[in-house]
Design a protein around this motif. Structure first.
Motif, mmCIF file in Angstrom:
data_model
loop_
_atom_site.group_PDB
_atom_site.id
_atom_site.type_symbol
_atom_site.label_atom_id
_atom_site.label_comp_id
_atom_site.label_asym_id
_atom_site.label_seq_id
_atom_site.Cartn_x
_atom_site.Cartn_y
_atom_site.Cartn_z
ATOM 1 N N LEU A 1 -4.818 -5.620 0.857
ATOM 2 C CA LEU A 1 -5.474 -4.475 1.513
ATOM 3 C C LEU A 1 -4.761 -4.078 2.806
ATOM 4 C CD1 LEU A 1 -9.322 -5.121 1.621
ATOM 5 C CD2 LEU A 1 -8.183 -3.070 0.799
ATOM 6 N N ALA A 2 -4.246 -5.078 3.518
ATOM 7 C CA ALA A 2 -3.643 -4.807 4.831
ATOM 8 C C ALA A 2 -2.464 -3.841 4.709
ATOM 9 C CB ALA A 2 -3.186 -6.116 5.476
ATOM 10 N N HIS A 3 -1.683 -3.968 3.656
ATOM 11 C CA HIS A 3 -0.486 -3.131 3.527
ATOM 12 C C HIS A 3 -0.805 -1.632 3.430
ATOM 13 C CE1 HIS A 3 1.444 -7.026 2.938
ATOM 14 N NE2 HIS A 3 2.553 -6.418 3.303
ATOM 15 N N PRO A 4 -1.652 -1.200 2.472
ATOM 16 C CA PRO A 4 -1.968 0.233 2.453
ATOM 17 C C PRO A 4 -2.698 0.698 3.711
ATOM 18 C CG PRO A 4 -3.287 -0.960 0.826
ATOM 19 C CD PRO A 4 -2.243 -1.905 1.340
ATOM 20 N N LEU A 5 -3.496 -0.171 4.312
ATOM 21 C CA LEU A 5 -4.204 0.237 5.536
ATOM 22 C C LEU A 5 -3.216 0.563 6.654
ATOM 23 C CD1 LEU A 5 -7.252 -2.213 5.538
ATOM 24 C CD2 LEU A 5 -7.372 0.297 5.590
ATOM 25 N N VAL A 6 -2.188 -0.261 6.790
ATOM 26 C CA VAL A 6 -1.158 0.011 7.802
ATOM 27 C C VAL A 6 -0.465 1.333 7.478
ATOM 28 C CG1 VAL A 6 1.111 -0.766 8.615
ATOM 29 C CG2 VAL A 6 -0.804 -2.377 8.524
ATOM 30 N N GLU A 7 -0.146 1.517 6.208
ATOM 31 C CA GLU A 7 0.524 2.766 5.800
ATOM 32 C C GLU A 7 -0.353 3.986 6.077
ATOM 33 O OE1 GLU A 7 2.015 3.182 1.709
ATOM 34 O OE2 GLU A 7 3.025 1.272 2.143
ATOM 35 N N LEU A 8 -1.661 3.813 5.923
ATOM 36 C CA LEU A 8 -2.581 4.941 6.144
ATOM 37 C C LEU A 8 -2.831 5.209 7.627
ATOM 38 C CD1 LEU A 8 -5.111 4.030 3.316
ATOM 39 C CD2 LEU A 8 -3.862 6.212 3.455
ATOM 40 N N GLY A 9 -2.287 4.340 8.481
ATOM 41 C CA GLY A 9 -2.426 4.574 9.927
ATOM 42 C C GLY A 9 -3.670 3.962 10.529
ATOM 43 N N ALA A 10 -4.265 2.979 9.829
ATOM 44 C CA ALA A 10 -5.432 2.286 10.404
ATOM 45 C C ALA A 10 -4.962 1.264 11.433
ATOM 46 C CB ALA A 10 -6.214 1.585 9.295
ATOM 47 N N ILE B 1 -15.383 -8.196 -8.411
ATOM 48 C CA ILE B 1 -14.031 -8.058 -8.960
ATOM 49 C C ILE B 1 -13.863 -8.958 -10.187
ATOM 50 C CG2 ILE B 1 -11.576 -8.271 -8.421
ATOM 51 C CD1 ILE B 1 -12.182 -7.665 -5.575
ATOM 52 N N SER B 2 -13.176 -8.415 -11.183
ATOM 53 C CA SER B 2 -12.915 -9.206 -12.399
ATOM 54 C C SER B 2 -11.707 -10.109 -12.164
ATOM 55 C CB SER B 2 -12.693 -8.260 -13.581
ATOM 56 O OG SER B 2 -11.477 -7.565 -13.391
ATOM 57 N N ASN B 3 -10.999 -10.494 -13.216
ATOM 58 C CA ASN B 3 -9.837 -11.386 -13.055
ATOM 59 C C ASN B 3 -8.701 -10.606 -12.409
ATOM 60 O OD1 ASN B 3 -11.456 -12.487 -15.415
ATOM 61 N ND2 ASN B 3 -10.052 -14.154 -14.960
ATOM 62 N N ILE B 4 -8.387 -10.977 -11.196
ATOM 63 C CA ILE B 4 -7.421 -10.198 -10.412
ATOM 64 C C ILE B 4 -6.118 -10.991 -10.300
ATOM 65 C CG2 ILE B 4 -8.438 -11.080 -8.269
ATOM 66 C CD1 ILE B 4 -7.787 -8.360 -6.968
ATOM 67 N N TYR B 5 -5.002 -10.269 -10.319
ATOM 68 C CA TYR B 5 -3.693 -10.941 -10.236
ATOM 69 C C TYR B 5 -2.732 -10.031 -9.482
ATOM 70 C CZ TYR B 5 -2.031 -7.638 -13.718
ATOM 71 O OH TYR B 5 -1.685 -6.476 -14.346
ATOM 72 N N GLY B 6 -1.643 -10.622 -8.997
ATOM 73 C CA GLY B 6 -0.635 -9.822 -8.305
ATOM 74 C C GLY B 6 0.060 -10.618 -7.219
ATOM 75 N N PRO B 7 0.946 -9.990 -6.459
ATOM 76 C CA PRO B 7 1.618 -10.648 -5.342
ATOM 77 C C PRO B 7 0.627 -11.102 -4.265
ATOM 78 C CG PRO B 7 2.728 -8.604 -5.913
ATOM 79 C CD PRO B 7 1.454 -8.619 -6.697
ATOM 80 N N VAL C 1 -7.258 -7.153 -13.704
ATOM 81 C CA VAL C 1 -6.997 -5.984 -12.848
ATOM 82 C C VAL C 1 -5.897 -6.343 -11.850
ATOM 83 C CG1 VAL C 1 -8.853 -6.485 -11.158
ATOM 84 C CG2 VAL C 1 -8.083 -4.138 -11.483
ATOM 85 N N TYR C 2 -4.968 -5.400 -11.683
ATOM 86 C CA TYR C 2 -3.847 -5.610 -10.772
ATOM 87 C C TYR C 2 -4.353 -5.437 -9.330
ATOM 88 C CZ TYR C 2 0.941 -5.277 -8.986
ATOM 89 O OH TYR C 2 2.120 -5.494 -8.320
ATOM 90 N N ALA C 3 -3.925 -6.333 -8.446
ATOM 91 C CA ALA C 3 -4.511 -6.379 -7.099
ATOM 92 C C ALA C 3 -4.334 -5.066 -6.330
ATOM 93 C CB ALA C 3 -3.902 -7.540 -6.318
ATOM 94 N N ALA C 4 -3.190 -4.415 -6.479
ATOM 95 C CA ALA C 4 -2.986 -3.166 -5.732
ATOM 96 C C ALA C 4 -3.953 -2.082 -6.223
ATOM 97 C CB ALA C 4 -1.537 -2.697 -5.878
ATOM 98 N N GLY D 1 1.965 -4.658 -14.368
ATOM 99 C CA GLY D 1 1.457 -5.484 -13.273
ATOM 100 C C GLY D 1 2.074 -6.879 -13.301
ATOM 101 N N LEU D 2 2.176 -7.447 -14.493
ATOM 102 C CA LEU D 2 2.768 -8.786 -14.591
ATOM 103 C C LEU D 2 4.248 -8.745 -14.226
ATOM 104 C CD1 LEU D 2 1.077 -10.247 -17.802
ATOM 105 C CD2 LEU D 2 0.774 -11.014 -15.443
ATOM 106 N N ALA D 3 4.930 -7.690 -14.645
ATOM 107 C CA ALA D 3 6.367 -7.581 -14.320
ATOM 108 C C ALA D 3 6.540 -7.523 -12.800
ATOM 109 C CB ALA D 3 6.957 -6.341 -14.993
ATOM 110 N N GLN D 4 5.683 -6.766 -12.129
ATOM 111 C CA GLN D 4 5.792 -6.669 -10.664
ATOM 112 C C GLN D 4 5.451 -8.002 -9.996
ATOM 113 O OE1 GLN D 4 3.768 -3.183 -9.059
ATOM 114 N NE2 GLN D 4 4.506 -1.941 -10.736
ATOM 115 N N THR D 5 4.465 -8.687 -10.559
ATOM 116 C CA THR D 5 4.051 -9.986 -10.006
ATOM 117 C C THR D 5 5.188 -11.002 -10.166
ATOM 118 O OG1 THR D 5 1.797 -9.458 -10.663
ATOM 119 C CG2 THR D 5 2.238 -11.751 -10.122
ATOM 120 N N ILE D 6 5.773 -11.038 -11.343
ATOM 121 C CA ILE D 6 6.872 -11.981 -11.601
ATOM 122 C C ILE D 6 8.058 -11.669 -10.676
ATOM 123 C CG2 ILE D 6 8.616 -12.609 -13.357
ATOM 124 C CD1 ILE D 6 6.263 -12.309 -15.434
#
Ligand SMILES: NC(=O)c1ccc[n+]([C@@H]2O[C@H](COP(=O)([O-])OP(=O)(O)OC[C@H]3O[C@@H](n4cnc5c(N)ncnc54)[C@H](O)[C@@H]3O)[C@@H](O)[C@H]2O)c1
Length: 328
Positions: free
Chosen positions: A23-32, A180-186, A224-227, A312-317
């Protein structure tokens, strides 16, 4: 809608972990203006590397959710509070139920009391789990399904969700809750598989170790992909129609567990799946097929998952191939 975050003060409680840093990454990008509170709970997901690329753009306080004096200072001027911190292991909650109670129940009451007395207008987004539903009577599972929690963690997290609505009902706190359901990602921890076995499978594949699947692995899960999930959380923090509501966050589609493991093996280009009998006691934790009904989230906030499981898995890997020394 998400432009509303520009200039907003946003507190991420548990923000150094998997979902918090996603969550922190898009928030920074959004100017929060992002403030993070995290106690580096042992064995959990807190990791400085999760925010390494935005370290100079966020304010971090290493402190415990249960420190009421620190908390009352840190929440005071915040516009939106994402309540993400938790004891997250189902199995640990059975071994040490009192610590689970202390973090997942008492800790949430401390946060809500601080909000009630020192910042009653901040929007609070409670980040919860599909685990409350347990073994569902039907799939897809809508928000008004009966709850059948199967471990101490699920009961305590559900109690914490309900505390939020008690504070909404009696004190008017502007809360929204997500399951949230089964979540995965970086950004997820990979040191052990005691929660989020899915991300751990990525580690096994990258280390060329076999992925063990109990039974046949035909049970359906909603991955569900975390992003994608992060976008739903962000909408929940500013959308006026999210106030006082609870939403499922999932892909809305069922993927067999074995397909997920086989896709990880295929995309990682190494490792293999091994099918083994269920170990004694493990089957009592399995909930069978689980797919979320995400209609409410789609109709109310206009959100739906965008990232396919393969993508999503390709990005995670790819993430863990590059960054694994920071995770195991
Ligand atoms: N990861 C999943 O598979 C999953 C699935 C569904 C729901 N969830 C929910 O999402 C939430 C976060 O999960 P996550 O995967 O990001 O976990 P995580 O362990 O990566 O992040 C949780 C963060 O909270 C911090 N924390 C724990 N106790 C704290 C305390 N007392 N004070 C301050 N900080 C504390 C930890 O240090 C950690 O950084 C949990 O509520 C969990 O129930 C997770």
């Amino acid at each position: 809608m998400l432009q509303a975050y520009h200039g907003k003060k946003v507190l991420l409680v548990g923000g150094l972990g998997f979902i918090g840093s996603t969550l922190a990454h898009p928030l920074v990008e959004l100017g929060a203006q992002v403030r993070i509170l995290d106690n580096f709970q042992p064995d959990h997901g807190a990791n400085w590397h999760n925010i390494g690329d935005i370290r100079d753009k966020v304010e971090v306080h290493v402190t415990d959710l249960r420190d009421q004096y620190a908390l009352r200072q840190l929440i005071q001027d915040q516009d939106v509070i994402f309540n993400i911190a938790a004891q997250t292991s189902h199995s640990d909650s059975m071994v040490n139920p009192f610590e689970d109670l202390d973090i997942n129940c008492r800790g949430n009451l401390i946060l809500l009391e601080a909000c009630r007395h020192f910042n009653p207008t901040a929007r609070v987004v409670f980040v919860g789990t599909r685990a409350y539903y347990g073994s569902p009577e039907q799939t897809p599972v809508p928000e008004n399904s009966p709850m059948h929690p199967r471990d101490i963690y699920s009961i305590h997290r559900y109690a914490a969700e309900r505390y939020h609505f008690i504070y909404h009902l009696h004190y008017g706190l502007p809360v929204t809750a997500l399951r949230i359901s089964n979540i995965y990602g970086p950004y997820a921890q990979m040191a052990h598989p005691r929660y989020n076995v899915l991300n751990f499978f990525v580690r096994l594949a990258l280390e060329n170790r076999p992925i063990q699947i109990y039974g046949e692995g035909h049970q359906l899960r909603d991955y569900v992909y975390a992003a994608d999930a992060a976008e739903a959380l962000l909408l929940a923090g500013v959308h006026p129609d999210a106030l006082g509501q609870v939403f499922n966050v999932g892909s809305g589609a069922g993927v067999p567990f074995r397909t997920l493991a086989e896709t990880i093996v295929e995309l990682a280009g190494q490792s293999r799946c091994e099918f083994v009998p269920w170990p004694e006691g493990a089957l009592s934790y399995d909930v069978g097929d689980f797919i979320m009904d995400t209609t409410a989230l789609h109709q109310t906030l206009g959100w739906q998952a965008q990232t396919s499981i393969r993508e999503g898995l390709a990005q995670t890997i790819a993430f863990y191939r590059q960054h694994h020394p920071h995770y195991w």
